[in-house]
Write a protein that holds these residues in place. Sequence first.
Motif, PDB file in Angstrom:
ATOM      1  N   THR A  74       0.869  -1.305  -0.111  1.00 12.46           N
ATOM      2  CA  THR A  74      -0.124  -0.046  -0.069  1.00 12.46           C
ATOM      3  C   THR A  74       0.909   1.368  -0.110  1.00 12.46           C
ATOM      4  O   THR A  74       0.486   2.204  -0.751  1.00 12.46           O
ATOM      5  CB  THR A  74      -1.046  -0.169   1.438  1.00 12.46           C
ATOM      6  OG1 THR A  74      -1.604  -1.177   1.099  1.00 12.46           O
ATOM      7  CG2 THR A  74      -2.060   1.308   1.313  1.00 12.46           C
ATOM      8  N   THR A  78       0.644   4.072  -3.182  1.00 10.04           N
ATOM      9  CA  THR A  78       0.172   5.274  -2.807  1.00 10.04           C
ATOM     10  C   THR A  78       1.453   6.177  -3.325  1.00 10.04           C
ATOM     11  O   THR A  78       1.027   7.461  -3.591  1.00 10.04           O
ATOM     12  CB  THR A  78      -0.201   5.775  -1.510  1.00 10.04           C
ATOM     13  OG1 THR A  78       0.626   5.316  -0.311  1.00 10.04           O
ATOM     14  CG2 THR A  78      -1.340   4.868  -1.144  1.00 10.04           C
ATOM     15  N   TRP A  83      -3.204   9.604  -5.676  1.00 11.42           N
ATOM     16  CA  TRP A  83      -4.696   9.674  -5.671  1.00 11.42           C
ATOM     17  C   TRP A  83      -5.607   8.676  -5.448  1.00 11.42           C
ATOM     18  O   TRP A  83      -6.622   8.482  -5.142  1.00 11.42           O
ATOM     19  CB  TRP A  83      -5.157  10.410  -7.055  1.00 11.42           C
ATOM     20  CG  TRP A  83      -4.731   9.246  -8.116  1.00 11.42           C
ATOM     21  CD1 TRP A  83      -5.756   8.227  -8.870  1.00 11.42           C
ATOM     22  CD2 TRP A  83      -3.639   9.172  -8.766  1.00 11.42           C
ATOM     23  NE1 TRP A  83      -4.804   7.469  -9.755  1.00 11.42           N
ATOM     24  CE2 TRP A  83      -3.564   8.089  -9.948  1.00 11.42           C
ATOM     25  CE3 TRP A  83      -2.321   9.818  -8.892  1.00 11.42           C
ATOM     26  CZ2 TRP A  83      -2.618   7.718 -10.759  1.00 11.42           C
ATOM     27  CZ3 TRP A  83      -1.287   9.379  -9.785  1.00 11.42           C
ATOM     28  CH2 TRP A  83      -1.609   8.385 -10.848  1.00 11.42           C
ATOM     29  N   LYS A  84      -4.787   7.298  -5.121  1.00 10.67           N
ATOM     30  CA  LYS A  84      -5.507   6.187  -4.755  1.00 10.67           C
ATOM     31  C   LYS A  84      -5.365   6.048  -3.336  1.00 10.67           C
ATOM     32  O   LYS A  84      -6.215   5.133  -2.873  1.00 10.67           O
ATOM     33  CB  LYS A  84      -4.722   4.990  -5.389  1.00 10.67           C
ATOM     34  CG  LYS A  84      -4.782   4.939  -6.980  1.00 10.67           C
ATOM     35  CD  LYS A  84      -6.072   4.020  -7.262  1.00 10.67           C
ATOM     36  CE  LYS A  84      -5.871   3.694  -8.722  1.00 10.67           C
ATOM     37  NZ  LYS A  84      -7.353   3.085  -9.166  1.00 10.67           N
ATOM     38  N   GLU A  85      -4.702   6.884  -2.570  1.00 12.06           N
ATOM     39  CA  GLU A  85      -4.990   6.725  -1.138  1.00 12.06           C
ATOM     40  C   GLU A  85      -6.101   6.634  -0.445  1.00 12.06           C
ATOM     41  O   GLU A  85      -6.239   5.662   0.524  1.00 12.06           O
ATOM     42  CB  GLU A  85      -3.882   7.670  -0.354  1.00 12.06           C
ATOM     43  CG  GLU A  85      -3.827   7.689   1.070  1.00 12.06           C
ATOM     44  CD  GLU A  85      -2.846   8.503   1.412  1.00 12.06           C
ATOM     45  OE1 GLU A  85      -2.326   8.319   2.685  1.00 12.06           O
ATOM     46  OE2 GLU A  85      -2.571   9.684   0.906  1.00 12.06           O
ATOM     47  N   SER A  86      -7.197   7.221  -0.750  1.00 14.22           N
ATOM     48  CA  SER A  86      -8.334   7.136  -0.015  1.00 14.22           C
ATOM     49  C   SER A  86      -8.990   5.809  -0.299  1.00 14.22           C
ATOM     50  O   SER A  86      -9.925   5.421   0.476  1.00 14.22           O
ATOM     51  CB  SER A  86      -9.299   8.275  -0.567  1.00 14.22           C
ATOM     52  OG  SER A  86      -9.440   8.283  -1.917  1.00 14.22           O
ATOM     53  N   GLU A  87      -8.793   5.082  -1.592  1.00 12.12           N
ATOM     54  CA  GLU A  87      -9.378   3.736  -1.876  1.00 12.12           C
ATOM     55  C   GLU A  87      -8.846   2.838  -1.162  1.00 12.12           C
ATOM     56  O   GLU A  87      -9.540   1.719  -0.784  1.00 12.12           O
ATOM     57  CB  GLU A  87      -9.060   3.697  -3.308  1.00 12.12           C
ATOM     58  CG  GLU A  87      -9.784   4.411  -4.087  1.00 12.12           C
ATOM     59  CD  GLU A  87      -9.630   4.055  -5.632  1.00 12.12           C
ATOM     60  OE1 GLU A  87      -9.107   3.067  -5.869  1.00 12.12           O
ATOM     61  OE2 GLU A  87      -9.539   5.130  -6.481  1.00 12.12           O
TER      62      GLU A  87
END
Length: 88
Positions: A74, A78, A83-87
């Motif tokens: 992870t 990230t 921009w994928k961190e919140s997912e």
Amino acid sequence: MPRCPSFPLSQWTLLLKGRAPNLEKVLSGHYSTTIDPKQSQPLGKGFEITLSQPTTTHKVKTYGDWSIATDLWTEVLTFIMPWKESEL
């Protein structure tokens, strides 16, 4: 790159190609004390990544192993795609 997370070369290559990592290689890279010589992987279109490659010594056997390996994955994912961190 100073903030670049430590991660096995072969697994960087998989992530940059949009594929899932091998969690045993990720875990081994985290705990390894022996390093193979530097290895390079072409990424296509004139791009290449060169890193030292840890030897595979650890197996994902427990939830703790899986948790450490996925946390490392992870962190790198990230780093590549913030921009994928919140997912995740």
